[in-house]
Write an enzyme that holds these catalytic residues in place. Structure first.
Site, short mmCIF file in Angstrom:
data_model
loop_
_atom_site.label_atom_id
_atom_site.label_comp_id
_atom_site.label_asym_id
_atom_site.label_seq_id
_atom_site.Cartn_x
_atom_site.Cartn_y
_atom_site.Cartn_z
N THR A 211 -22.77 -15.34 18.35
CA THR A 211 -21.63 -15.24 19.26
C THR A 211 -21.99 -14.48 20.53
OG1 THR A 211 -20.86 -13.20 18.20
CG2 THR A 211 -19.95 -15.28 17.39
N GLU A 261 -15.23 -12.65 20.78
CA GLU A 261 -16.53 -13.17 20.37
C GLU A 261 -16.48 -14.68 20.35
OE1 GLU A 261 -18.40 -11.41 16.99
OE2 GLU A 261 -17.32 -9.52 17.22
#
Length: 325
Positions: A211, A261
């Protein structure tokens, strides 16, 4: 577009001001939603007909923030992005008026006599619910009266969608509920936030879903915690993905700290330190705590499938891509 910062008490003539009149739209314009855009469109249209500059006046910080309404510390559209949208809309001059307590106390007639008249406005364009002067004593009707033949006033009627008046307040409420789909309709574009990719705990990489951890660079109205289909802009490219907004409860995250994220599809190079912009396409589900990492991984896999469907993602369109960890 020329941007001019002004602070009360104003000094005229100021360098850079148009000398032969201008058409001026006035408002805070947080979000620059469809209702705001109608005000701006009319100002640009009128200015072109009169062969005058199309100007806009906005206020920073948000007047309601200065007057003690803390929720207005966060913006739908921070000033820098708002100015960029003004320019895209065809505005020639943007006046950014510093809003403070002394300025908030001037009367409606002072605003007209000490600001609008010295600016040599030919026409002022405002929304139907425009208020100005101390405690909002002035409105569109009183602006017409105070103009007294010195300049024209155009008042734009409310912009409605699905029998609701489009407003910044409505959009803020929708964001707090995570309804970014409806927000996109009211804005006429995807809701967008910008920031920098920073190092995180790297748990995403460890479980197979690297991420980009995004640290916002402005005080945005951040949508409700949950999982979203997104499009991320970085390095001149646009990449679809899935993003979690929240506190990472499966990993016992800090409830007081919300993180963003984003896992991007076919994205394979590090972009730590890069400035990015993320557009929220659709809400997928609320954030939740899972009993195990395996359950979390399985759900993320389902979220990826859903996000690809919602964003119209096609592997063939993605190219080689970039990625981050």
């Amino acid at each position: 577009m020329q941007a001019i910062t002004m602070n009360y008490p104003f000094t005229f003539p100021a360098p850079g001001l148009p000398q032969s009149g201008q058409v001026l739209a006035i408002g805070d314009f947080d979000g620059l939603h469809l209702g705001h855009r109608e005000v701006v469109r009319r100002a640009v249209e009128t200015a072109r007909k009169l062969h005058l500059p199309a100007a806009i006046m906005t206020f920073h910080p948000h007047p309601r923030e200065v007057l003690g309404q803390d929720k207005y510390v966060r913006h739908i559209t921070p000033l820098k992005e708002k100015l960029a949208l003004f320019e895209q809309a065809g505005i020639d001059v943007a006046y950014v008026v510093g809003f403070d307590l002394p300025f908030s106390q001037i009367s409606p007639s002072q605003f007209v006599d000490e600001v609008l008249v010295p600016l040599r406005v030919n026409t002022v364009v405002v929304g139907f619910d425009y208020r100005f002067g101390h405690k909002g004593a002035g409105d569109a009707d009183s602006l017409c009266e105070l103009a007294a033949g010195r300049f024209a006033v155009e008042v734009i009627r409310p912009y409605r969608m699905d029998d609701e008046k489009v407003s910044s307040t409505l959009i803020r409420g929708l964001l707090e509920c995570g309804d970014v789909g409806k927000v996109s309709q009211l804005l006429g574009r995807y809701y967008r936030m910008s920031g920098t990719v920073v190092h995180g705990a790297a748990r995403g990489r460890q479980i197979g879903f690297p991420t980009a951890n995004i640290e916002l660079d402005e005080l945005y109205v951040v949508p409700a915690n949950g999982v979203y289909a997104v499009r991320l802009e970085v390095g001149g490219g646009h990449y679809e993905g899935v993003m979690n907004i929240g506190t990472k409860p499966t990993f016992d995250g800090n409830p007081a700290h919300r993180s963003l994220e984003a896992h991007l599809f076919d994205f394979h190079s590090s972009i730590y330190g890069e400035r990015v912009a993320v557009e929220l396409i659709a809400y997928i589900r609320p954030e939740q705590k899972f009993a195990s990492i395996d359950e979390l991984v399985a759900q993320i896999g389902r979220d990826v499938v859903t996000a690809k469907e919602l964003s119209g993602y096609r592997t063939a369109d993605a190219g080689t891509g970039l990625a981050n960890g």
